[in-house]
Design an enzyme around this catalytic site. Structure first.
Site, short mmCIF file in Angstrom:
data_model
loop_
_atom_site.label_atom_id
_atom_site.label_comp_id
_atom_site.label_asym_id
_atom_site.label_seq_id
_atom_site.Cartn_x
_atom_site.Cartn_y
_atom_site.Cartn_z
N GLU A 208 0.83 -1.21 0.00
CA GLU A 208 0.00 0.00 0.00
C GLU A 208 0.87 1.26 0.00
O GLU A 208 0.52 2.27 -0.63
CB GLU A 208 -0.92 -0.01 1.22
CG GLU A 208 -1.99 -1.08 1.19
CD GLU A 208 -2.96 -0.89 0.04
OE1 GLU A 208 -4.01 -0.27 0.24
OE2 GLU A 208 -2.65 -1.36 -1.08
N THR B 76 -6.11 7.55 -5.83
CA THR B 76 -6.02 7.51 -4.37
C THR B 76 -5.08 8.57 -3.83
O THR B 76 -5.38 9.25 -2.84
CB THR B 76 -5.56 6.12 -3.91
OG1 THR B 76 -6.50 5.15 -4.38
CG2 THR B 76 -5.47 6.03 -2.40
#
Length: 311
Positions: free
Chosen positions: A132, A185
């Site tokens: 991530e 994102t």
């Protein structure tokens, strides 16, 4: 010990409205698949990626799957292990449904299974967080933890990492609609305020505590009252077409609560049953089509299994 494996890992809904970076749950669909093979050679190779429209890197140092697997191999003292990886994207990239997370989790679950489960799924979370970090600049766990562990999770603390599995009402469903608009994102994270008013923080703490309590008590009304976000949603909703109108439609159709999945643009509603969830997705897709926006929809119970071996 097997030398090849095929794994599926599920998509996730992170934040769950008021729980920014600390709440998330897994769903049955969509998700990603990884085929992994141990070779007699040295180092990790990504041999194929499908379903990504050429967006994802084949360079093993830049791909979240291979990078996370390398961290795992370093940890178990086998850094030069030869590994071939195929990644098959079965979900949209940049959807707010944990696309990078699903790929990373599938890869980690695959390599851990091939090495006879040296770590628990919970123990794999820090390695998934490395993926991530590579994907969006910050190693959060609200996607990877539920994808690995299944169910509803709370990340009580990041330092030290403390992950708690939460109960939830039987029959709880998610109605998910992904409007095909672009909300990266990284950009969505950068929009968020770095400082908040104390009175707003107090409101948010109350809602997070109420949501967790509602899950434990299996109280749909308390869950619904608590699914309110005054810190993140007002900013991120700007990027999602007709967000508040869609929320009104979902609530009128019987949703328990409604919000943005992850950083968006996907939205989700929690419902008491599948029938309500299916009705909501049909209505929201129809509304988006009037705005000339294509969309995908998914209806799912909370996924309790996390990643699974397919063959």
């Amino acid at each position: 010990m097997k030398d090849s494996i095929k794994v599926f890992a599920p998509a996730t809904v992170a934040n769950v409205v008021c729980g920014y970076d600390v709440l998330g749950f897994a769903v049955n669909e969509p998700g990603d698949e990884v085929i992994m093979k141990l070779t007699g050679g040295s180092g990790i190779t990504i041999t194929k990626i499908t379903g990504d429209e050429g967006k994802l890197p084949l360079d093993p140092k830049k791909n979240t799957v291979s990078a996370s697997v390398q961290h795992y191999l370093n940890h178990i003292g086998k850094p030069d292990t030869g590994v071939e990886i195929e990644l098959h994207k079965k979900m949209p990239i940049g959807s707010g449904l944990g696309s990078s997370s699903a790929s990373t989790v599938a890869g980690l679950f695959a390599i851990n299974t091939l090495f006879d489960n040296l770590l628990t799924n919970r123990g794999l979370v820090p390695f998934a967080m490395k993926g991530e970090e590579l994907a969006c600049g910050y190693g959060h766990a609200d996607n990877v933890a539920p994808a690995l562990m299944g169910g509803f999770v709370l990340i009580r603390s990041y330092e030290p990492l403390d992950i708690i599995s939460l109960p939830y009402p039987e029959g709880l469903h998610a109605a998910i609609v992904y409007p095909e608009v672009d909300v990266p994102t990284k950009d969505a994270r950068q929009m968020i305020r770095s400082k908040v008013l104390l009175k707003d923080a107090v409101t948010q703490w109350g809602n997070v505590a109420g949501l967790v309590s509602g899950l434990f008590m299996k109280d749909h009304d308390l869950i619904g009252r608590s699914m309110t976000d005054i810190l993140i949603e007002p900013t991120r909703s700007i990027l999602i077409p007709d967000f508040y109108h869609m929320r009104g439609m979902a609530m009128e159709a019987g949703a328990t609560g409604f919000g943005i999945s992850g950083s968006g643009p996907s939205v989700f509603a929690l419902t008491r049953d599948r029938e309500t969830a299916e009705s909501i997705t049909v209505q929201l897709k129809k509304h988006l089509s009037t705005l000339n926006i294509n969309s995908l929809s998914f209806v799912s119970e909370v996924n309790q299994k996390g990643p699974v071996v397919l063959d």
